[in-house]
Write a protein that holds these residues in place. Structure first.
Motif, PDB file in Angstrom:
ATOM      1  N   TYR A  91       0.836  -1.206   0.000  1.00 34.11           N
ATOM      2  CA  TYR A  91       0.000   0.000   0.000  1.00 34.11           C
ATOM      3  C   TYR A  91       0.871   1.256   0.000  1.00 34.11           C
ATOM      4  O   TYR A  91       0.639   2.191  -0.768  1.00 34.11           O
ATOM      5  N   GLU A  92       1.891   1.253   0.868  1.00 31.60           N
ATOM      6  CA  GLU A  92       2.781   2.428   0.912  1.00 31.60           C
ATOM      7  C   GLU A  92       3.457   2.642  -0.438  1.00 31.60           C
ATOM      8  O   GLU A  92       3.599   3.774  -0.910  1.00 31.60           O
ATOM      9  N   ALA A  93       3.870   1.545  -1.066  1.00 28.17           N
ATOM     10  CA  ALA A  93       4.531   1.649  -2.372  1.00 28.17           C
ATOM     11  C   ALA A  93       3.546   2.135  -3.437  1.00 28.17           C
ATOM     12  O   ALA A  93       3.895   2.936  -4.317  1.00 28.17           O
ATOM     13  N   TRP A  94       2.330   1.637  -3.354  1.00 30.81           N
ATOM     14  CA  TRP A  94       1.282   2.089  -4.288  1.00 30.81           C
ATOM     15  C   TRP A  94       1.104   3.608  -4.187  1.00 30.81           C
ATOM     16  O   TRP A  94       1.040   4.312  -5.200  1.00 30.81           O
ATOM     17  N   VAL A  95       1.060   4.109  -2.956  1.00 37.39           N
ATOM     18  CA  VAL A  95       0.920   5.549  -2.748  1.00 37.39           C
ATOM     19  C   VAL A  95       2.093   6.292  -3.397  1.00 37.39           C
ATOM     20  O   VAL A  95       1.912   7.303  -4.080  1.00 37.39           O
ATOM     21  N   LYS A  96       3.288   5.757  -3.189  1.00 42.53           N
ATOM     22  CA  LYS A  96       4.489   6.387  -3.744  1.00 42.53           C
ATOM     23  C   LYS A  96       4.399   6.446  -5.275  1.00 42.53           C
ATOM     24  O   LYS A  96       4.779   7.450  -5.884  1.00 42.53           O
ATOM     25  N   LEU A  97       3.895   5.379  -5.881  1.00 43.09           N
ATOM     26  CA  LEU A  97       3.742   5.370  -7.338  1.00 43.09           C
ATOM     27  C   LEU A  97       2.685   6.377  -7.775  1.00 43.09           C
ATOM     28  O   LEU A  97       2.840   7.044  -8.799  1.00 43.09           O
ATOM     29  N   VAL A  98       1.630   6.494  -7.002  1.00 45.39           N
ATOM     30  CA  VAL A  98       0.570   7.436  -7.372  1.00 45.39           C
ATOM     31  C   VAL A  98       1.084   8.882  -7.355  1.00 45.39           C
ATOM     32  O   VAL A  98       0.666   9.703  -8.163  1.00 45.39           O
ATOM     33  N   THR A  99       2.033   9.177  -6.462  1.00 46.45           N
ATOM     34  CA  THR A  99       2.574  10.545  -6.452  1.00 46.45           C
ATOM     35  C   THR A  99       3.325  10.860  -7.741  1.00 46.45           C
ATOM     36  O   THR A  99       3.571  12.019  -8.034  1.00 46.45           O
ATOM     37  N   GLY A 100       3.701   9.816  -8.482  1.00 45.37           N
ATOM     38  CA  GLY A 100       4.438  10.035  -9.716  1.00 45.37           C
ATOM     39  C   GLY A 100       5.932  10.200  -9.520  1.00 45.37           C
ATOM     40  O   GLY A 100       6.673  10.392 -10.475  1.00 45.37           O
ATOM     41  N   GLU A 101       6.401  10.117  -8.270  1.00 45.04           N
ATOM     42  CA  GLU A 101       7.843  10.269  -8.016  1.00 45.04           C
ATOM     43  C   GLU A 101       8.647   9.127  -8.606  1.00 45.04           C
ATOM     44  O   GLU A 101       9.819   9.285  -8.929  1.00 45.04           O
ATOM     45  N   VAL A 102       8.050   7.937  -8.657  1.00 42.62           N
ATOM     46  CA  VAL A 102       8.744   6.752  -9.176  1.00 42.62           C
ATOM     47  C   VAL A 102       7.767   5.983 -10.068  1.00 42.62           C
ATOM     48  O   VAL A 102       6.552   6.204  -9.994  1.00 42.62           O
ATOM     49  N   ASP A 103       8.303   5.103 -10.925  1.00 43.77           N
ATOM     50  CA  ASP A 103       7.383   4.326 -11.757  1.00 43.77           C
ATOM     51  C   ASP A 103       7.468   2.818 -11.521  1.00 43.77           C
ATOM     52  O   ASP A 103       6.735   2.053 -12.129  1.00 43.77           O
ATOM     53  N   THR A 104       8.417   2.402 -10.640  1.00 44.91           N
ATOM     54  CA  THR A 104       8.450   0.982 -10.270  1.00 44.91           C
ATOM     55  C   THR A 104       8.734   0.875  -8.778  1.00 44.91           C
ATOM     56  O   THR A 104       9.398   1.733  -8.196  1.00 44.91           O
ATOM     57  N   ALA A 105       8.239  -0.180  -8.190  1.00 43.18           N
ATOM     58  CA  ALA A 105       8.532  -0.418  -6.771  1.00 43.18           C
ATOM     59  C   ALA A 105       8.622  -1.911  -6.537  1.00 43.18           C
ATOM     60  O   ALA A 105       7.917  -2.689  -7.186  1.00 43.18           O
ATOM     61  N   LEU A 106       9.500  -2.292  -5.628  1.00 45.58           N
ATOM     62  CA  LEU A 106       9.574  -3.688  -5.230  1.00 45.58           C
ATOM     63  C   LEU A 106       9.192  -3.778  -3.751  1.00 45.58           C
ATOM     64  O   LEU A 106       9.735  -3.053  -2.922  1.00 45.58           O
ATOM     65  N   VAL A 107       8.243  -4.650  -3.482  1.00 46.41           N
ATOM     66  CA  VAL A 107       7.715  -4.804  -2.133  1.00 46.41           C
ATOM     67  C   VAL A 107       8.015  -6.220  -1.663  1.00 46.41           C
ATOM     68  O   VAL A 107       7.849  -7.166  -2.428  1.00 46.41           O
ATOM     69  N   TYR A 108       8.470  -6.349  -0.419  1.00 48.06           N
ATOM     70  CA  TYR A 108       8.712  -7.701   0.075  1.00 48.06           C
ATOM     71  C   TYR A 108       8.372  -7.827   1.547  1.00 48.06           C
ATOM     72  O   TYR A 108       8.297  -6.847   2.284  1.00 48.06           O
ATOM     73  N   GLY A 109       8.149  -9.068   1.944  1.00 46.49           N
ATOM     74  CA  GLY A 109       7.891  -9.368   3.351  1.00 46.49           C
ATOM     75  C   GLY A 109       8.503 -10.706   3.674  1.00 46.49           C
ATOM     76  O   GLY A 109       8.745 -11.532   2.785  1.00 46.49           O
ATOM     77  N   PHE A 110       8.788 -10.920   4.950  1.00 43.91           N
ATOM     78  CA  PHE A 110       9.386 -12.195   5.337  1.00 43.91           C
ATOM     79  C   PHE A 110       9.106 -12.450   6.808  1.00 43.91           C
ATOM     80  O   PHE A 110       8.856 -11.531   7.583  1.00 43.91           O
ATOM     81  N   GLY A 111       9.155 -13.712   7.169  1.00 42.29           N
ATOM     82  CA  GLY A 111       9.010 -14.066   8.572  1.00 42.29           C
ATOM     83  C   GLY A 111       9.442 -15.498   8.797  1.00 42.29           C
ATOM     84  O   GLY A 111       9.024 -16.406   8.083  1.00 42.29           O
ATOM     85  N   LYS A 112      10.323 -15.682   9.777  1.00 39.67           N
ATOM     86  CA  LYS A 112      10.711 -17.035  10.144  1.00 39.67           C
ATOM     87  C   LYS A 112       9.914 -17.390  11.402  1.00 39.67           C
ATOM     88  O   LYS A 112      10.407 -17.255  12.532  1.00 39.67           O
ATOM     89  N   ALA A 113       8.693 -17.827  11.187  1.00 38.83           N
ATOM     90  CA  ALA A 113       7.769 -18.092  12.294  1.00 38.83           C
ATOM     91  C   ALA A 113       8.282 -19.212  13.188  1.00 38.83           C
ATOM     92  O   ALA A 113       8.025 -19.238  14.390  1.00 38.83           O
ATOM     93  N   SER A 114       9.034 -20.132  12.613  1.00 38.78           N
ATOM     94  CA  SER A 114       9.466 -21.313  13.367  1.00 38.78           C
ATOM     95  C   SER A 114      10.523 -20.993  14.414  1.00 38.78           C
ATOM     96  O   SER A 114      10.835 -21.826  15.254  1.00 38.78           O
ATOM     97  N   ALA A 115      11.076 -19.788  14.374  1.00 39.69           N
ATOM     98  CA  ALA A 115      12.166 -19.463  15.301  1.00 39.69           C
ATOM     99  C   ALA A 115      11.683 -19.339  16.744  1.00 39.69           C
ATOM    100  O   ALA A 115      12.455 -19.529  17.677  1.00 39.69           O
ATOM    101  N   GLY A 116      10.416 -19.010  16.932  1.00 42.11           N
ATOM    102  CA  GLY A 116       9.903 -18.852  18.296  1.00 42.11           C
ATOM    103  C   GLY A 116       8.622 -19.639  18.486  1.00 42.11           C
ATOM    104  O   GLY A 116       8.329 -20.556  17.717  1.00 42.11           O
ATOM    105  N   ARG A 117       7.885 -19.288  19.532  1.00 38.17           N
ATOM    106  CA  ARG A 117       6.566 -19.897  19.732  1.00 38.17           C
ATOM    107  C   ARG A 117       5.542 -18.947  19.128  1.00 38.17           C
ATOM    108  O   ARG A 117       5.030 -18.063  19.792  1.00 38.17           O
ATOM    109  N   LEU A 118       5.266 -19.133  17.860  1.00 47.02           N
ATOM    110  CA  LEU A 118       4.475 -18.160  17.112  1.00 47.02           C
ATOM    111  C   LEU A 118       3.140 -17.858  17.773  1.00 47.02           C
ATOM    112  O   LEU A 118       2.735 -16.703  17.903  1.00 47.02           O
TER     113      LEU A 118
END
Lengths: 353, 341, 389
Positions: A91-118
């Motif tokens: 969503y934040e990247a989408w907003v950034k694109l809508v401003t016209g400041e940039v024309d591409t964005a890469l979005v990522y997420g990650f989580g190693k859930a197994s490391a703890g007691r999720l």
């Protein structure tokens, strides 16, 4: 408003426990390589980067910082991070694109859930004064919610088993599914209860994962992708912080977000819902007002693989992939917080509006 | 490459939470054996009192005493209590709608599993010593249970401060001391987290090297900078450094600070010199201690060598090197390390 | 659609102190929000969305604490974003809020950043010994002190420069009623006489640990026009953010490229050719005094290795050509997650003419700057009296 589209999607295999680090680098590097190769771009073509992750999964302050090693961020990048599911980074990247400041964005997420007691860790999202000190886990809340629905006649145990059975069967066709099984509700109902009244198949598995999406604007999207998945609506809302003051059998934030994102047109080829528990799929269906014939989570969904902090982004990615493959209009949902307090809906289409 | 190494990372902290007026009123009530709700703008009474109205954001101060009895709206049995739970014997999570409230309270219910049902009437059982915490009470069925027994599990000895551990305890709170006592304004909320920390596969090669008394770096390929420890992704390229290279245990101090400040959780007694050491053969500095010379004689460019612990103490850690010490060589030329500053 | 003009309509801050034991986390944050809404002359129903930022959740021992604060921050039923970009987060939060308005998505957005350090212990949270490593970490001071030493070596700066900055910022703080530390009588000599904590950083050259919150209402052109006659807004003329890895071979730790690139992008976007002459004052994130000369260079106000001369010559003093940290800066108040936003907000206040006791005359253009991580996350903005074209 500028036309923005998803033009690429990659995700790490769903696995109960990777042997990688909690900073996600090992899961992210192949995602980025996949995207670059598929789109014929390099990291220097990306105008804006945004990610989503949680320090609490890693047990360390600023755990997201090491993840940018996966990018190779030299020269420096235009970048931001949300302590949320990466759907909100999108969503934040989408907003950034809508401003016209940039024309591409890469979005990522990650989580190693197994490391703890999720399950326990997610309980620390509740009110730190009067709820979290009880030691309540995510599944305890879900179980209480499920029984509330049973008592109110909103669903039966069989209804929940039907949801789970359908998810498990659907996942048979998903090459990377963590859980897939040719099973019916009858069979599932014979299995033991793990979080009274929920059975194992009603609850999400522990999944380590990562996902990445490339967004592009207008002509840049058309250059990069034969059939971009245009974001024709994207909205998010949050419900009250008072956990037990909320109506646990409604999701007003999801209802509002869906209404606004759909713009009055309920036509959909499919819906990818980020609902970790079986009864929550029923709640979300109702909250969005999905028609009976709209297929939900054709990939199996979170009941068959539930990556943390990239799961919502992955729903958007899978919906986009559906559009790449010819679908006209697909809905993607991301949810987070105790009992899905916060919800985002994106509508992806084969043609911009 | 071999399996990456892992090690437990256990965190614990007693967070001290100042309550402010609204939570303060509720927890003061708990200490005094009373349950408070508050009326919000739409007329409903919520428990605990919300600090701010969910619909309008207005601060809430219209407190209403609720309960003590209530009705179970939902429950979920907890077969195996965990260390973070208020009870050490099986119990139920419950949504309890206290009499006079319009919404439930999330809490725990001590009782017989067979007796649980939606609509069950429950009452609080208060701890003798109450600190103004949500765990100062548990709920029990209103019809007194006679079958439940105090815990006899030696692993979980029943604590006398636990509200639910003694079924014979009176249901009413012990002498309310509210008249004299100050309101509760600070609550302690301990939080523990256990994480299984993993080194990357590349870093694990380095850790295994340390266990042999070797310093193993790695680079993306010939001519690329040598990283120590090796990286899951080279920070400039985003690809793993997997061409392993042994580096020397001698090097140059690029820069340093002298830590004089003591702090919670500190593992080395100050003062100590924390220095960046650019090992010979590596292209990035590591952080370590400099000893065997007065702190004020440590300088940028100083040549140092690792002082290893006895081999019998080696493990998968940089702690195998106890510290670095001066070699006595002439200082390195500034130009040899200035681009590492 | 092209970018829409956006402006700061109002600012609200709590006072800063080591322990705000009279309020909850929500109460603390709400105090700043109420002040910001009042300053902007807007009501809750006029806020379309909330963007919140804070530093690591381990500081408060709650995972994503804003979820349990949604009602307090007026986010219920609205969009809420939680930004986390290490120490620069307060600035990034403001920039994300600005982008929501600039994109035309919302008319008015509430940006809020906070930290309640008294709930725990930041030194502990930042020095948790990670397995396999050498436990030489000693909080932020321990991290930054070696790089300060490198700056001194590389630039040839005299050793009293840090003390000059510290004395200036603390005296500035004494004119700011909200500042945590107010030391009107501090001198360069007294700073130099204070205890050496992380040699070469002395106690009096170190930021405090504070509780506090800062909020801003950012609005579009129409919202700015509806602010009452004579009440000024601060137009957001440019924003910039850049990130680089914590460590890489050959990294310049004292003049990081991410900061230089962010500044270059910022000045370009703001139409600033010579920041030293075109910027009237700056709020720069200086948690340890020596970072003032370092960031003056990194931002392009001074040539490399000459920032300390500006300090020595009093250029950054209140009566100098480029007053820096009139509010007292991070050296006077440091609620970590909010510290960046305070810089952005104080820059806006100078433009709006509402900085009170530390107001400068005739500020047309001001810089707000924040950085975080191992000097690797940068966010900044330029606010001014003139509407961006």
């Amino acid at each position: 408003m500028t036309d923005i589209a998803v033009v690429g999607f990659a995700h790490a295999p769903h696995t109960p426990a990777t042997d990688g680090t909690t900073n996600g680098v090992e899961m992210l590097v192949p995602c980025f390589q996949d995207l670059y190769a598929g789109l014929g771009i390099t990291k220097s073509d990306i105008g804006f980067w945004c990610s989503g992750s949680s320090d609490y999964l890693a047990g360390r302050a600023f755990s997201f910082i090491a993840a940018i090693d996966a990018i190779g961020a030299v020269p420096p990048i235009n970048e931001s991070h949300v302590e949320m599911d990466a759907a909100w980074a999108l969503y934040e990247a989408w907003v950034k694109l809508v401003t016209g400041e940039v024309d591409t964005a890469l979005v990522y997420g990650f989580g190693k859930a197994s490391a703890g007691r999720l399950d326990r860790t997610l309980g620390l999202q509740t009110d730190p004064y009067l709820v979290a000190p009880l030691g309540v886990a995510d599944s305890n809340l879900a179980a209480l919610q499920a029984r509330l629905g049973l008592a109110a006649g909103r669903w039966t145990e069989r209804d929940l088993a039907e949801v789970a059975a359908r998810a498990r069967r659907a996942a048979l066709a998903t090459p990377d599914a963590q859980i897939a099984e040719d099973v019916d509700a009858e069979e599932l109902l014979t299995r033991p209860v793990v979080a009274d009244p929920l059975r194992e198949h009603d609850c999400p598995p522990i999944t380590d994962g990562a996902a990445a999406i490339v967004l592009a604007a207008g002509d840049r999207a058309r250059e990069l992708c034969d059939r971009p998945a245009w974001i024709t609506g994207i909205e998010h809302r949050i419900d009250s912080a008072h956990l037990t003051g909320r109506d646990w059998l409604a999701m007003p934030s999801l209802t509002t977000a869906a209404e606004r994102a759909l713009g009055g047109d309920p036509t959909l080829d499919a819906a990818y819902l980020h609902t970790p528990y079986s009864h929550q799929e029923l709640l979300a269906r109702a909250a969005i007002g999905l028609a009976e014939d709209v297929p939900v989570n054709p990939d199996g969904g979170p009941l068959t693989g539930n990556p943390m902090f990239s799961g919502g982004l992955e729903r958007i990615g899978r919906a986009a992939r559906r559009v790449f493959d010819g679908a006209e209009r697909v809905l993607a949902h991301a949810g987070q917080g105790p009992l899905l307090q916060q919800n985002l809906v994106a509508v992806l289409e084969g043609s911009p509006r | 490459m071999n399996q990456p190494l892992t090690a437990p990372l256990d965190l614990f902290f007693d967070y001290q939470r100042s309550t402010g007026p609204t939570i303060g009123a509720f927890v003061t009530g708990l200490r005094d054996g009373r349950l408070l709700g508050a009326r919000i703008g739409d007329g409903r009474v919520l428990v605990p009192p919300p600090e701010y109205d969910p619909a309008t954001g207005v601060p809430i101060d219209d407190f209403v005493e609720v309960g003590p009895a209530g009705t179970v709206l939902s429950y979920s049995w907890q077969d195996e209590p965990q260390p973070e739970h208020p009870l050490d014997t099986p119990f139920a999570w419950a949504l309890v709608q206290l009499d006079g409230a319009d919404t439930p309270l999330l809490h725990v219910l001590q009782g017989d599993r067979d007796e649980l049902e939606v609509g069950l009437r429950v009452v609080p059982r208060w701890a003798d010593e109450r600190a103004g915490r949500i765990t100062d009470l548990v709920f029990v069925p209103e019809r007194r249970l006679s079958s439940s027994k105090p815990s006899s599990d030696p692993e979980h000895p029943s604590s006398t401060s636990q509200p639910g551990s003694d079924p014979e305890r009176p249901l009413s709170p012990s002498t309310p001391s509210s008249a004299e006592a100050e309101p509760v304004s600070l609550i302690n909320t301990p939080i523990a987290l256990s994480i299984e920390h993993s080194a990357s596969a590349q870093e694990s090669e380095y850790l295994r090297g340390l266990a042999r008394g070797e310093l193993i770096g790695a680079r993306v390929g010939p001519g690329s900078p040598v990283y120590i420890p090796p990286r899951g992704a080279s920070p400039t390229d985003g690809v793993p450094t997997e061409e392993f290279v042994q580096v020397a245990d001698t090097g140059t101090v690029t820069t340093f600070c002298i830590v004089n400040v003591p702090f919670l959780g500190q593992q080395i007694t100050p003062p100590y010199v924390s220095a960046y050491v650019l090992l010979d053969g590596a292209d990035i500095a590591i952080q370590h201690l400099i000893l065997e010379c007065p702190a004020d004689e440590v300088r940028m460019g100083m040549r140092v060598q690792a002082k290893w612990r006895p081999e019998s103490e080696w493990g998968h850690t940089l702690r195998n090197i106890e510290y670095f010490r001066p070699t006595g060589e002439p200082d390195a030329d500034y130009e040899t390390y200035r681009h590492h500053l | 659609m092209s970018k829409q003009p956006a402006a700061v309509l109002g600012v609200g801050q709590t006072h800063y102190t080591s322990k705000r034991l009279d309020v909850s986390m929500s109460g603390l944050v709400r105090e700043a929000i109420d002040k910001a809404l009042a300053d902007a002359r807007v009501g809750w129903d006029e806020i379309d969305a909330v963007v919140i930022g804070k530093a690591p959740d381990l500081f408060e021992g709650a995972m994503m604490p804003e979820l349990a604060m949604a009602d307090a921050i007026g986010a219920t039923g609205k969009p809420l974003l939680r930004v986390h970009t290490a120490g620069s987060v307060g600035g990034s939060t403001a920039n994300v809020a600005a982008s929501l308005v600039q994109a035309g998505v919302h008319a008015r957005v509430l940006a809020v950043a906070w930290e309640k350090q008294s709930e725990s212990n930041a030194m502990w949270a930042l020095s948790i010994p990670v397995p396999f490593s050498m436990p030489v970490g000693a909080g932020a001071g321990g991290y930054f002190a070696p790089h300060v030493r490198s700056y001194i070596r590389k630039s040839g700066a005299p050793e009293n420069i840090g003390a000059i900055v510290a004395a200036k910022d603390r005296r500035n703080g004494a004119r700011n009623p909200l500042a945590h530390l107010k030391q009107p009588d501090i001198t360069v000599e007294s700073v130099q006489a204070s205890q050496m904590l992380w040699d070469p950083i002395r106690f009096a050259e170190t930021c405090p640990s504070s509780d506090g919150a800062c909020a801003m209402v950012i609005g579009n052109e129409e919202a700015a026009d509806r602010v009452e006659e004579g009440r000024r807004v601060a137009w957001i003329q440019a924003t910039a953010m850049r990130t680089e890895p914590t460590t890489f071979s050959g990294r310049d730790h004292i003049n990081p490229r991410a900061g230089r690139d962010a500044a270059a992008a910022l000045w370009r976007a703001a139409g600033v050719d010579d920041p030293f002459t075109e910027i009237d004052c700056a709020e720069i994130y200086v948690p340890f005094s020596w970072f003032e000369p370092m960031w003056l260079e990194n931002l392009g106000f001074a040539e490399e290795f000459t920032g300390w001369r500006m300090v020595a010559e009093g250029v950054t003093a209140p009566d100098g050509a480029l007053p820096v940290n009139m509010s007292g800066g991070v050296l006077s108040s440091n609620p970590i997650g909010a510290s960046g936003m305070i810089r952005f907000a104080e820059a806006a206040l100078q433009v709006m003419g509402r900085a009170g006791g530390h107001q400068l005359d005739g500020v047309r253009r001001a810089l707000g700057h924040a950085y975080g991580g191992g000097s690797q996350y940068f966010s900044m903005w330029v606010v001014g009296a003139d509407r961006p074209s």
